[in-house]
Design a protein around this motif. Structure first.
Motif, PDB file in Angstrom:
ATOM      1  N   ALA A  53      30.987 -36.567   4.892  1.00  0.00           N
ATOM      2  CA  ALA A  53      32.174 -37.018   5.621  1.00  0.00           C
ATOM      3  C   ALA A  53      32.069 -38.510   5.914  1.00  0.00           C
ATOM      4  O   ALA A  53      30.983 -39.053   6.097  1.00  0.00           O
ATOM      5  CB  ALA A  53      32.321 -36.248   6.929  1.00  0.00           C
ATOM      6  N   LYS A  54      33.218 -39.187   5.957  1.00  0.00           N
ATOM      7  CA  LYS A  54      33.264 -40.614   6.254  1.00  0.00           C
ATOM      8  C   LYS A  54      34.384 -40.890   7.246  1.00  0.00           C
ATOM      9  O   LYS A  54      35.458 -40.290   7.172  1.00  0.00           O
ATOM     10  CB  LYS A  54      33.501 -41.441   4.989  1.00  0.00           C
ATOM     11  CG  LYS A  54      32.374 -41.368   3.975  1.00  0.00           C
ATOM     12  CD  LYS A  54      32.657 -42.251   2.768  1.00  0.00           C
ATOM     13  CE  LYS A  54      31.520 -42.189   1.755  1.00  0.00           C
ATOM     14  NZ  LYS A  54      31.801 -43.043   0.572  1.00  0.00           N
ATOM     15  N   ALA A  55      34.121 -41.790   8.183  1.00  0.00           N
ATOM     16  CA  ALA A  55      35.159 -42.198   9.132  1.00  0.00           C
ATOM     17  C   ALA A  55      36.186 -43.058   8.414  1.00  0.00           C
ATOM     18  O   ALA A  55      35.853 -43.798   7.481  1.00  0.00           O
ATOM     19  CB  ALA A  55      34.543 -42.966  10.296  1.00  0.00           C
ATOM     20  N   LEU A  56      37.430 -42.943   8.822  1.00  0.00           N
ATOM     21  CA  LEU A  56      38.477 -43.768   8.222  1.00  0.00           C
ATOM     22  C   LEU A  56      38.261 -45.225   8.604  1.00  0.00           C
ATOM     23  O   LEU A  56      37.965 -45.541   9.757  1.00  0.00           O
ATOM     24  CB  LEU A  56      39.858 -43.300   8.695  1.00  0.00           C
ATOM     25  CG  LEU A  56      40.289 -41.899   8.239  1.00  0.00           C
ATOM     26  CD1 LEU A  56      41.639 -41.539   8.859  1.00  0.00           C
ATOM     27  CD2 LEU A  56      40.374 -41.828   6.721  1.00  0.00           C
ATOM     28  N   LYS A  57      38.389 -46.112   7.626  1.00  0.00           N
ATOM     29  CA  LYS A  57      38.202 -47.531   7.887  1.00  0.00           C
ATOM     30  C   LYS A  57      39.390 -48.097   8.657  1.00  0.00           C
ATOM     31  O   LYS A  57      40.537 -47.714   8.430  1.00  0.00           O
ATOM     32  CB  LYS A  57      38.035 -48.291   6.576  1.00  0.00           C
ATOM     33  CG  LYS A  57      36.785 -47.924   5.805  1.00  0.00           C
ATOM     34  CD  LYS A  57      36.721 -48.635   4.470  1.00  0.00           C
ATOM     35  CE  LYS A  57      36.621 -50.129   4.641  1.00  0.00           C
ATOM     36  NZ  LYS A  57      36.437 -50.834   3.344  1.00  0.00           N
TER      37      LYS A  57
END
Length: 226
Positions: free
Chosen positions: A77-81
């Motif tokens: 998972a990645k946080a939205l930039k």
């Protein structure tokens, strides 16, 4: 809270409109469907010696929030930039790393403190501009959405920031030889294989090693390792 005038000629529907069902809900309606409930709250076990990406970032995330470390490094998972004009902080930080590597290791050959100390103003400016130009070309090849104007502004920013940085190193007067730039080392921590990266390693006159870790978002901190 009032209806738009654009909707005045649209007739209303009083019938109940069922919500779309999930796949699981649809399967429950099948008479011959047998559902099996399982507890699925654990990720697959990390195999002994398995390589996990992230390096020291994994250890930092685990210390701050084990749940986020799990989401990021096990589930991907990645946080939205956050949208930004031009380059974001991560891209600018990566450029600083690349410029310093290009400066201290031109053509894959190490420069040392004596090389920096003996540079006149013209040679220093030429070497730094060459390092910045190479770094920006590498960046542009991988990110073709950046405009020429943004890159010109970044050229000015990098020259001032790294120029001041190198002048500070020159003014310290501590003689060193470069051992490695962006050195990678594989380490095993409790059966988990990680790749650690050291930005720069110096060999001092007394034989001791000095590890340099670039930080562009905080005040420099110096520690002596026993």
């Amino acid at each position: 809270m009032r209806a738009s005038p654009l909707m005045k000629d649209i007739s209303s529907i009083n019938a109940n409109m069922p919500l779309a069902e999930t796949l699981a809900e649809q399967l429950t309606h099948q008479e011959d469907g047998i559902l099996e409930y399982i507890t699925d709250h654990l990720a697959p076990a990390v195999q002994n010696g398995e390589h996990i990406p992230g390096g020291t970032g994994l250890l930092r995330a685990q210390a701050i929030c084990p749940a986020w470390a799990f989401y990021q490094f096990r589930l991907g998972a990645k946080a939205l930039k956050t949208p930004s004009n031009g380059l974001d902080a991560m891209e600018r930080g990566s450029l600083v790393h690349d410029v310093l590597e290009q400066f201290w290791q031109p053509n894959k050959k190490h420069r040392h403190f004596a090389d920096l100390r003996d540079m006149n103003e013209s040679d220093f400016s030429q070497s730094l501009n060459l390092a910045i130009g190479n770094a920006l070309r590498n960046f542009s090849a991988e990110n073709n959405v950046v405009s020429t104007t943004v890159l010109e502004l970044e050229q000015e920013r990098l020259y001032k920031l790294i120029g001041d940085w190198l002048q500070y190193e020159k003014g310290r007067g501590i003689t060193f030889n470069i051992v490695a730039c962006e050195a990678e080392k594989q380490v095993d921590i409790c059966g988990i294989n990680l790749t650690l990266k050291i930005d720069r390693i110096h060999m001092l006159e007394n034989g001791e090693l000095e590890l340099i870790d670039y930080k562009t978002g905080q005040k420099p901190e110096m520690k002596k390792l026993g």
